[in-house]
Design a protein around this motif. Structure first.
Motif, short mmCIF file in Angstrom:
data_model
loop_
_atom_site.label_atom_id
_atom_site.label_comp_id
_atom_site.label_asym_id
_atom_site.label_seq_id
_atom_site.Cartn_x
_atom_site.Cartn_y
_atom_site.Cartn_z
N ALA A 206 -1.63 7.70 11.92
CA ALA A 206 -2.35 8.47 12.95
C ALA A 206 -1.60 8.40 14.28
N SER A 207 -0.90 7.30 14.52
CA SER A 207 -0.17 7.20 15.79
C SER A 207 0.91 8.27 15.89
N LEU A 208 1.28 8.84 14.75
CA LEU A 208 2.32 9.88 14.71
C LEU A 208 1.73 11.26 14.46
N GLY A 209 0.46 11.30 14.09
CA GLY A 209 -0.16 12.58 13.78
C GLY A 209 -0.04 12.98 12.31
N ILE A 210 0.38 12.05 11.45
CA ILE A 210 0.41 12.35 10.02
C ILE A 210 -1.04 12.48 9.55
N ASN A 211 -1.35 13.59 8.88
CA ASN A 211 -2.77 13.83 8.59
C ASN A 211 -3.08 14.00 7.10
N GLY A 212 -2.16 13.58 6.25
CA GLY A 212 -2.46 13.64 4.82
C GLY A 212 -1.50 12.77 4.05
N THR A 213 -1.93 12.36 2.85
CA THR A 213 -1.05 11.54 2.04
C THR A 213 -1.30 11.83 0.57
N VAL A 214 -0.20 12.05 -0.15
CA VAL A 214 -0.29 12.22 -1.60
C VAL A 214 -0.08 10.83 -2.18
N LEU A 215 -1.07 10.33 -2.88
CA LEU A 215 -1.04 8.91 -3.23
C LEU A 215 -0.10 8.57 -4.37
N ASN A 216 0.13 9.52 -5.29
CA ASN A 216 0.86 9.15 -6.51
C ASN A 216 2.11 9.99 -6.72
N ASN A 217 2.96 9.47 -7.57
CA ASN A 217 4.28 10.04 -7.84
C ASN A 217 4.21 11.49 -8.33
N VAL A 218 5.19 12.27 -7.92
CA VAL A 218 5.29 13.64 -8.44
C VAL A 218 5.55 13.64 -9.95
N ASN A 219 6.20 12.60 -10.44
CA ASN A 219 6.28 12.43 -11.90
C ASN A 219 4.96 11.79 -12.29
N ALA A 220 3.94 12.63 -12.39
CA ALA A 220 2.56 12.14 -12.33
C ALA A 220 2.06 11.66 -13.69
N ASN A 221 1.12 10.74 -13.59
CA ASN A 221 0.40 10.29 -14.77
C ASN A 221 -0.99 10.93 -14.69
N ALA A 222 -1.41 11.56 -15.79
CA ALA A 222 -2.69 12.29 -15.76
C ALA A 222 -3.88 11.36 -15.55
N SER A 223 -3.72 10.07 -15.82
CA SER A 223 -4.86 9.15 -15.68
C SER A 223 -5.47 9.17 -14.28
N ILE A 224 -4.66 9.50 -13.28
CA ILE A 224 -5.20 9.49 -11.91
C ILE A 224 -6.38 10.47 -11.79
N LEU A 225 -6.43 11.43 -12.72
CA LEU A 225 -7.52 12.42 -12.66
C LEU A 225 -8.73 12.02 -13.49
N THR A 226 -8.71 10.82 -14.07
CA THR A 226 -9.88 10.38 -14.84
C THR A 226 -10.91 9.76 -13.89
N PRO A 227 -12.18 9.74 -14.30
CA PRO A 227 -13.22 9.20 -13.40
C PRO A 227 -12.90 7.79 -12.90
N LEU A 228 -12.34 6.96 -13.77
CA LEU A 228 -12.02 5.59 -13.38
C LEU A 228 -11.16 5.57 -12.12
N TYR A 229 -10.10 6.38 -12.13
CA TYR A 229 -9.18 6.38 -10.98
C TYR A 229 -9.71 7.20 -9.81
N LEU A 230 -10.43 8.26 -10.11
CA LEU A 230 -10.92 9.08 -9.00
C LEU A 230 -11.84 8.29 -8.08
N GLU A 231 -12.59 7.38 -8.66
CA GLU A 231 -13.44 6.52 -7.82
C GLU A 231 -12.59 5.65 -6.89
N LYS A 232 -11.46 5.20 -7.41
CA LYS A 232 -10.55 4.37 -6.59
C LYS A 232 -9.91 5.24 -5.50
N VAL A 233 -9.54 6.44 -5.89
CA VAL A 233 -8.96 7.36 -4.91
C VAL A 233 -9.97 7.63 -3.78
N ALA A 234 -11.24 7.80 -4.18
CA ALA A 234 -12.28 8.07 -3.18
C ALA A 234 -12.41 6.90 -2.22
N SER A 235 -12.23 5.71 -2.73
CA SER A 235 -12.34 4.53 -1.88
C SER A 235 -11.21 4.50 -0.84
#
Ligand code: BDP
Length: 709
Positions: A206-235
């Motif tokens: 925020a001190s630089l004005g960065i306003n978004g972050t992609v949390l996971n690798n572009v060589n993505a694992n589909a698990s990040i889209l499962t409910p288990l991980y989405l709850e963690k992402v929400a946190s």
């Protein structure tokens, strides 16, 4: 023994009393170290209290940060509450005072701010809370730099909407091309445990004005889209939200098959479309301000729409349709190159994407790396910038130094980014810089963005080395203002990170400003590129020519033999120079007009071809290698004389890393010269130091455990 312990305790107490503590680098550029006595007195007499016109998580964060900063710099704690001599944070809606000041609110949009000294009061004003937070950080930056208080007058707004970090973090905690330890995201203990570092990460961004972050690798694992991980992402999203940072995810194109139980991921299949629509709705249930998806498709083995004979646009639009009702975006990467390299790998993204211009949905950005190849120490800018008029192009910079010496080499990338952003594409005549393309000016796009591949990890100093932090800082500053000056940004960083002493600032800024060119010189001078050895991107391997795909081999790029060196991209060769607008295509297409620093990128020349420097190419090459090594030796000397201005921890780290860099610069130089001499058969001119070892010694060097770095 007892005496010793007493001594130790006494010393510790003295250190604590004197405010001395070990410098870990954790505080980044937000150190808020003591300012000079006279400046501290100025601050103290101007700021007794900090008063915000209203409370919200974001405004409270701004006030807390101001208290923290002023306490650190002056050792006095300002009151929060009613104004006296003070800092006030207000929006025109919440303050008559601010409304009456006639501030330029229509110029600063939702995220901009005004910081002004008005009759003894420091005013931070903005249209929205996030602007107040950015204004608070801007004020703190000025205070850390000891800007006279009556000179404070800053009106600023970001040039682009999306200012993102891209983490290449795997769910296992491994960070692809990360040189700062494991991933920050503690998937195992999320969602319950939110590591306090998430907040410090958010503060720094925020001190630089960065306003978004992609949390996971572009060589993505589909698990990040499962409910288990989405709850963690929400946190994580909850932790970052007060700081104006939205969360985005890299989406694996084949997720409907891998986690959805479908038999296809064809973007034109209705079940697939419904699956994504439902998945996106599920995400927004948990994260109402979710930003959207970043996608690497049909590149380096990743799945994508072409697996079903569909285009990149079909794939991007399908996801865009799922996100549109919720306000999300798709960032579709242009870093694609198919398995059969027909003519020239660097032509591919342009050849694939330009015909699709005009077919993408409104909420799609095409995200292209700064150059057409792959984050090399120097490339020309990517011709897609300016080459696609109907699609917003998003810039992708690499903050992590995959090809520039990882975390140990001092390579300040502000100069690289300035060079790219100020390059003129001539898309609509002179002045059509890359900066004007990505900020939407040239083609009138409302949706605009920039991304930086993060260099952040769980190391105590976040980035693997203190100087690597400067690249995180500079990325944020360029994302806010693509017309920023690399030198000014370097100076800001040095002052906040180390010292306001001019005897320190000038030599360190000089080092930083020369550092990227030094790396270019000892690794890939004269437009050479992609010369790294196999299995990692660290050391030299120009001799490698036996990998499965042509364009994975350094030989493919330099083509050196006894007759000459370089890749012909003029119209006699691959024609890649033609992907640029005039006059650039004529300049790059003409060996005499091409600048030396891109000579061998665009042309194949004889060894005795005379460069712009007036020397045969062979001698020019040798000069550049030597210059690279000499520059690093000079850095070592300069740094050795600066110990009195730096704490011992950061001084010694940098001393050691410069020693590594010098040794490795020699290695690059010697291995490259040994190899190119073996193919050219040319003698070394008088005065040029021969490589330390025979070529075979360099060829035999292996890094068996660096795989994946
Ligand atoms: C290359 C990296 C690789 C990335 C790829 C990308 O070596 O790790 O996955 O870029 O950007 O430079 O997708």
């Amino acid at each position: 023994m007892r005496l010793r312990l007493q001594h130790y305790l006494l010393l510790s107490l003295l250190f604590i009393a004197a405010g001395v503590r070990a410098e870990t680098g954790y505080d980044l550029w937000l150190r808020y170290a003591s300012v000079s006595e006279s400046y501290a007195t100025d601050i103290a007499s101007t700021v007794h209290s900090i008063h915000a016109s209203h409370s919200s998580p974001t405004v409270d964060a701004a006030v807390d940060e101001l208290v923290r900063g002023i306490r650190g710099m002056t050792e006095r704690v300002p009151q929060t509450g009613e104004p006296g001599a003070s800092i006030v944070l207000r929006t025109p809606q919440t303050s008559e005072l601010v409304a009456s000041l006639d501030l330029p609110f229509d110029e600063i949009g939702d995220e901009g701010f005004v910081v002004r000294h008005v009759d003894g009061t420091l005013v931070i004003a903005a249209n929205r809370d996030i602007g107040l937070l950015y204004g608070a950080f801007a004020l703190l930056r000025r205070l850390q730099m000891e800007t006279p208080l009556d000179e404070l007058d800053e009106v600023s707004a970001p040039a682009m909407q999306l200012r993102l970090l891209n983490h290449w973090d795997n769910l296992s905690g491994f960070v692809e091309r990360g040189y700062a330890g494991a991933s920050l995201w503690d998937w195992h203990r999320l969602p319950e445990y939110k590591d306090p570092r998430y907040t410090d990460y958010a503060r720094a961004n925020a001190s630089l004005g960065i306003n978004g972050t992609v949390l996971n690798n572009v060589n993505a694992n589909a698990s990040i889209l499962t409910p288990l991980y989405l709850e963690k992402v929400a946190s994580i999203a909850d932790a970052l939200r007060p700081w104006g940072i939205r969360v985005y995810l890299s989406a694996r194109f084949s997720a409907p098959v891998e986690i959805g139980g479908l038999t296809t991921a064809d973007p034109l299949d209705e079940d697939v479309q419904q699956w994504w629509a439902a998945k996106v709705a599920e995400i927004y249930e948990l994260i109402p301000d979710f930003g959207g998806f970043l996608v690497k498709a049909n590149s380096e083995g990743q799945p994508g729409p072409q697996d079903y004979d569909r285009t990149h646009a079909d794939g991007a639009n399908m996801l865009a349709d799922a996100l549109a009702p919720h306000g999300g975006v798709v960032m579709w990467r242009a870093f694609v190159y198919s398995a059969d390299v027909k003519v020239d790998r660097v032509r591919q993204a342009y050849d694939e994407f330009v015909p699709l211009d005009g077919t993408f949905r409104d909420n799609v950005l095409v995200q292209a790396k700064n150059g057409p190849l792959d984050f090399q120490p120097r490339e020309p800018f990517h011709p897609l910038f300016g080459g696609m008029t109907q699609t917003p192009l998003m810039m992708e910079f690499q903050v992590t130094k995959e090809y520039l010496g990882f975390a140990s080499h001092l390579a300040y990338l502000g100069t690289l980014w300035e060079e790219v952003l100020q390059s003129d594409t001539y898309a609509q005549g002179p002045g059509s810089t890359v900066a004007r393309v990505i900020d939407g000016t040239i083609d009138g796009h409302a949706l605009t963005g920039i991304a930086g591949v993060s260099n952040i990890g769980a190391d105590i100093n976040w980035s693997g080395s203190v100087f690597a932090q400067s690249n995180w800082y500079a990325y944020g500053r360029f994302a806010w203002n693509p017309d920023a000056s690399a030198a000014t940004v370097a100076e800001e960083w040095v002052r906040q990170t180390f010292s306001n002493d001019p005897r320190f600032i000038a030599p360190v800024v000089d080092m930083m400003m020369a550092s990227r060119e030094a790396v270019v010189n000892y690794m890939t001078p004269l437009g050479l590129t992609h010369l790294m050895a196999t299995g990692h991107h660290y050391g030299p391997g120009p001799w490698v020519d036996d990998l499965g795909r042509d364009d994975w081999n350094p030989y493919y790029y330099h083509r050196a033999d006894k007759n000459g060196i370089g890749f012909d991209r003029s119209e006699r060769g691959s024609g890649a120079a033609d992907q640029y607008f005039e006059p650039l295509s004529a300049i790059y297409g003409n060996v005499k007009a091409t600048p030396d620093n891109l000579l061998l990128w665009f042309h194949r020349v004889d060894w005795d071809h005379e460069t712009g420097a007036g020397l045969p190419v062979w001698e020019s090459l040798l000069r550049h290698y030597d210059r690279g090594v000499e520059t690093v030796s000079r850095f070592r000397d300069t740094w050795a004389g600066l110990g009195e201005f730096v704490d011992p921890e950061r001084f010694e780290e940098t001393t050691a890393f410069l020693e590594i860099q010098e040794r490795e610069a020699r290695w690059w130089r010697d291995a490259s010269i040994a190899y190119f001499q073996s193919v050219s058969g040319l003698p070394l001119p008088d005065g040029v130091r021969p490589p330390e070892h025979e070529l075979e010694v360099y060829k035999a060097i292996e890094f068996p455990h660096l795989e994946g770095y």
